[in-house]
Design a protein around this motif. Structure first.
Motif, PDB file in Angstrom:
ATOM      1  N   SER A  80       0.825  -1.187   0.000  1.00  0.00           N
ATOM      2  CA  SER A  80       0.000   0.000   0.000  1.00  0.00           C
ATOM      3  C   SER A  80       0.872   1.255   0.000  1.00  0.00           C
ATOM      4  CB  SER A  80      -0.902  -0.019   1.241  1.00  0.00           C
ATOM      5  OG  SER A  80      -1.656   1.165   1.328  1.00  0.00           O
ATOM      6  N   GLY A  81       0.542   2.171  -0.877  1.00  0.00           N
ATOM      7  CA  GLY A  81       1.286   3.415  -0.954  1.00  0.00           C
ATOM      8  C   GLY A  81       2.369   3.423  -2.017  1.00  0.00           C
ATOM      9  N   PHE A  82       2.586   2.292  -2.630  1.00  0.00           N
ATOM     10  CA  PHE A  82       3.603   2.181  -3.688  1.00  0.00           C
ATOM     11  C   PHE A  82       2.943   1.647  -4.959  1.00  0.00           C
ATOM     12  CE2 PHE A  82       7.198   3.113  -1.069  1.00  0.00           C
ATOM     13  CZ  PHE A  82       6.846   2.638   0.186  1.00  0.00           C
ATOM     14  N   VAL A  83       3.264   2.259  -6.097  1.00  0.00           N
ATOM     15  CA  VAL A  83       2.636   1.872  -7.354  1.00  0.00           C
ATOM     16  C   VAL A  83       3.684   1.568  -8.406  1.00  0.00           C
ATOM     17  CG1 VAL A  83       0.493   3.116  -6.911  1.00  0.00           C
ATOM     18  CG2 VAL A  83       2.387   4.288  -8.054  1.00  0.00           C
ATOM     19  N   ILE A  84       3.273   0.745  -9.357  1.00  0.00           N
ATOM     20  CA  ILE A  84       4.198   0.271 -10.384  1.00  0.00           C
ATOM     21  C   ILE A  84       4.710   1.407 -11.261  1.00  0.00           C
ATOM     22  CG2 ILE A  84       2.333  -0.283 -11.983  1.00  0.00           C
ATOM     23  CD1 ILE A  84       4.022  -2.712 -12.892  1.00  0.00           C
ATOM     24  N   ASP A  85       3.882   2.409 -11.519  1.00  0.00           N
ATOM     25  CA  ASP A  85       4.315   3.507 -12.390  1.00  0.00           C
ATOM     26  C   ASP A  85       5.467   4.284 -11.769  1.00  0.00           C
ATOM     27  OD1 ASP A  85       0.997   4.380 -13.663  1.00  0.00           O
ATOM     28  OD2 ASP A  85       2.416   2.789 -14.185  1.00  0.00           O
ATOM     29  N   LYS A  86       5.492   4.360 -10.458  1.00  0.00           N
ATOM     30  CA  LYS A  86       6.522   5.097  -9.752  1.00  0.00           C
ATOM     31  C   LYS A  86       7.742   4.219  -9.481  1.00  0.00           C
ATOM     32  CE  LYS A  86       8.300   8.383  -7.121  1.00  0.00           C
ATOM     33  NZ  LYS A  86       8.845   9.632  -7.694  1.00  0.00           N
ATOM     34  N   PHE A  87       7.513   2.955  -9.186  1.00  0.00           N
ATOM     35  CA  PHE A  87       8.587   2.036  -8.803  1.00  0.00           C
ATOM     36  C   PHE A  87       8.533   0.745  -9.641  1.00  0.00           C
ATOM     37  CE2 PHE A  87      10.069   4.409  -5.223  1.00  0.00           C
ATOM     38  CZ  PHE A  87       8.952   4.989  -4.650  1.00  0.00           C
ATOM     39  N   PRO A  88       8.724   0.833 -10.935  1.00  0.00           N
ATOM     40  CA  PRO A  88       8.707  -0.396 -11.736  1.00  0.00           C
ATOM     41  C   PRO A  88       9.844  -1.320 -11.346  1.00  0.00           C
ATOM     42  CG  PRO A  88       9.383   1.493 -13.062  1.00  0.00           C
ATOM     43  CD  PRO A  88       8.932   2.039 -11.756  1.00  0.00           C
ATOM     44  N   ILE A  89       9.539  -2.604 -11.321  1.00  0.00           N
ATOM     45  CA  ILE A  89      10.504  -3.623 -10.904  1.00  0.00           C
ATOM     46  C   ILE A  89      10.612  -4.666 -12.005  1.00  0.00           C
ATOM     47  CG2 ILE A  89      10.813  -5.587  -9.318  1.00  0.00           C
ATOM     48  CD1 ILE A  89       9.572  -3.835  -7.120  1.00  0.00           C
ATOM     49  N   SER A  90      11.837  -5.096 -12.259  1.00  0.00           N
ATOM     50  CA  SER A  90      12.038  -6.222 -13.158  1.00  0.00           C
ATOM     51  C   SER A  90      12.683  -7.361 -12.392  1.00  0.00           C
ATOM     52  CB  SER A  90      12.913  -5.831 -14.350  1.00  0.00           C
ATOM     53  OG  SER A  90      14.277  -5.784 -13.966  1.00  0.00           O
ATOM     54  N   ARG A  91      12.393  -8.578 -12.837  1.00  0.00           N
ATOM     55  CA  ARG A  91      12.967  -9.769 -12.199  1.00  0.00           C
ATOM     56  C   ARG A  91      13.209 -10.787 -13.315  1.00  0.00           C
ATOM     57  NH1 ARG A  91      12.903 -13.081  -7.434  1.00  0.00           N
ATOM     58  NH2 ARG A  91      14.909 -14.088  -7.801  1.00  0.00           N
ATOM     59  N   PRO A  92      14.254 -10.569 -14.091  1.00  0.00           N
ATOM     60  CA  PRO A  92      14.454 -11.402 -15.286  1.00  0.00           C
ATOM     61  C   PRO A  92      14.926 -12.823 -14.991  1.00  0.00           C
ATOM     62  CG  PRO A  92      16.257  -9.845 -15.009  1.00  0.00           C
ATOM     63  CD  PRO A  92      15.236  -9.497 -13.980  1.00  0.00           C
ATOM     64  N   ASN A  93      15.551 -13.050 -13.844  1.00  0.00           N
ATOM     65  CA  ASN A  93      16.002 -14.393 -13.498  1.00  0.00           C
ATOM     66  C   ASN A  93      16.050 -14.538 -11.986  1.00  0.00           C
ATOM     67  OD1 ASN A  93      18.633 -13.436 -12.542  1.00  0.00           O
ATOM     68  ND2 ASN A  93      19.091 -13.077 -14.716  1.00  0.00           N
ATOM     69  N   LEU A  94      16.543 -15.682 -11.521  1.00  0.00           N
ATOM     70  CA  LEU A  94      16.480 -16.001 -10.094  1.00  0.00           C
ATOM     71  C   LEU A  94      17.585 -15.368  -9.272  1.00  0.00           C
ATOM     72  CD1 LEU A  94      15.472 -19.772 -10.316  1.00  0.00           C
ATOM     73  CD2 LEU A  94      14.045 -17.874  -9.540  1.00  0.00           C
ATOM     74  N   THR A  95      18.494 -14.618  -9.896  1.00  0.00           N
ATOM     75  CA  THR A  95      19.591 -14.002  -9.154  1.00  0.00           C
ATOM     76  C   THR A  95      19.647 -12.494  -9.298  1.00  0.00           C
ATOM     77  OG1 THR A  95      21.155 -14.264 -10.992  1.00  0.00           O
ATOM     78  CG2 THR A  95      21.009 -16.091  -9.401  1.00  0.00           C
ATOM     79  N   PHE A  96      18.689 -11.901  -9.978  1.00  0.00           N
ATOM     80  CA  PHE A  96      18.827 -10.482 -10.324  1.00  0.00           C
ATOM     81  C   PHE A  96      17.466  -9.781 -10.322  1.00  0.00           C
ATOM     82  CE2 PHE A  96      21.270  -7.036 -12.009  1.00  0.00           C
ATOM     83  CZ  PHE A  96      20.454  -6.362 -12.903  1.00  0.00           C
ATOM     84  N   SER A  97      17.488  -8.522  -9.885  1.00  0.00           N
ATOM     85  CA  SER A  97      16.281  -7.701  -9.940  1.00  0.00           C
ATOM     86  C   SER A  97      16.696  -6.247 -10.051  1.00  0.00           C
ATOM     87  CB  SER A  97      15.434  -7.896  -8.678  1.00  0.00           C
ATOM     88  OG  SER A  97      14.285  -7.056  -8.696  1.00  0.00           O
ATOM     89  N   THR A  98      15.823  -5.445 -10.626  1.00  0.00           N
ATOM     90  CA  THR A  98      16.048  -3.995 -10.642  1.00  0.00           C
ATOM     91  C   THR A  98      14.815  -3.285 -10.116  1.00  0.00           C
ATOM     92  OG1 THR A  98      15.212  -3.616 -12.889  1.00  0.00           O
ATOM     93  CG2 THR A  98      17.552  -4.169 -12.677  1.00  0.00           C
ATOM     94  N   LEU A  99      15.062  -2.168  -9.473  1.00  0.00           N
ATOM     95  CA  LEU A  99      14.011  -1.255  -9.021  1.00  0.00           C
ATOM     96  C   LEU A  99      14.306   0.094  -9.650  1.00  0.00           C
ATOM     97  CD1 LEU A  99      11.683  -0.437  -6.934  1.00  0.00           C
ATOM     98  CD2 LEU A  99      13.569   0.306  -5.483  1.00  0.00           C
ATOM     99  N   THR A 100      13.323   0.668 -10.322  1.00  0.00           N
ATOM    100  CA  THR A 100      13.485   2.003 -10.886  1.00  0.00           C
ATOM    101  C   THR A 100      12.671   2.984 -10.061  1.00  0.00           C
ATOM    102  OG1 THR A 100      13.863   1.138 -13.119  1.00  0.00           O
ATOM    103  CG2 THR A 100      13.171   3.437 -12.931  1.00  0.00           C
TER     104      THR A 100
END
Lengths: 119, 109
Positions: free
Chosen positions: A59-79
């Motif tokens: 709650s309070g966080f939205v995808i447009d503001k904080f898009p997240i990617s998780r392309p594999n099991l060892t890596f993620s990005t937060l924008t």
């Protein structure tokens, strides 16, 4: 245990711009978590990122503001998008490695954090 | 929904004891404790599970009162290395934690 690295370690950005934070784990994990920690405050969960599915936002966080990617099991990005000074904070990723312990809740391992300052 | 910790801050001399409390308005199934030193990532200390099972640190103990929805962390014979901010965490979903308000502990020689 799990060793987590984050890039960048810190950055100073102008308002209105975006910054992508990377989180790399040395082992395969199902779930990764992104937290925000404002100066002198507690950690606030932004979202949970599972590989192969959309991130789940708190709650309070939205995808447009904080898009997240998780392309594999060892890596993620937060924008952090369209930044404002209120986004100045430390952003941390964490994981709970599978099979650590005998079932049930287990410890989370945290990355060193990304210190973001927005001017 | 965020667990409330007390006290907010503690100052100790080496060798003294401290108790940090964590209180939730919701039913607790497990309580996690973490310590965060300034400028560093939080580090796991302990998990307490409903039913009394504990996993974690050998030199730090804790209690979990399910009925009162409270947990306490006991730091005995404190060392300089105990300084930092302590957070309790309670589960809000599968493996998801909500962290408490935090207690800052400073140990002086």
């Amino acid at each position: 245990s799990a060793v987590i690295s984050q890039k960048p370690s810190r950055d100073i950005c102008q308002r209105g711009t975006s910054l992508t934070i990377q989180c790399q784990v040395d082992s395969q994990v199902t779930m990764m978590f992104w937290y925000r920690q404002q100066p002198g405050q507690s950690l606030t969960l932004i979202a949970t990122a599972n590989q192969g599915s959309e991130a789940t936002y708190e709650s309070g966080f939205v995808i447009d503001k904080f898009p997240i990617s998780r392309p594999n099991l060892t890596f993620s990005t937060l924008t952090v998008s369209n930044m404002s000074p209120e986004d100045s904070s430390i952003y941390l990723c964490s994981v709970e490695p599978p099979g650590f312990g005998a079932g049930g809740p287990d410890e989370q391992f945290f990355g060193p954090g990304t210190r973001l300052t927005v001017l | 929904q965020q667990p409330v910790q007390s006290p907010q801050a503690v100052i100790l001399r080496e060798g003294e004891d401290a108790v940090i409390n964590c209180s939730s308005s919701k039913a607790l199934y497990s309580v996690h404790w973490y310590r965060q030193k300034h400028g560093e990532a939080p580090v796991f200390l302990m998990i307490l599970l409903k039913g009394g099972e504990q996993k974690g640190h050998d030199k730090i103990s804790a209690s979990f009162n399910e009925k009162k929805q409270q947990s306490s962390l006991y730091l005995t014979a404190s060392q300089l290395s105990y300084s930092g901010t302590y957070f309790c965490g309670t589960e809000i979903g599968t493996d998801k934690l909500i962290f408490g308000t935090g207690t800052r502990l400073q140990v002086f020689p």
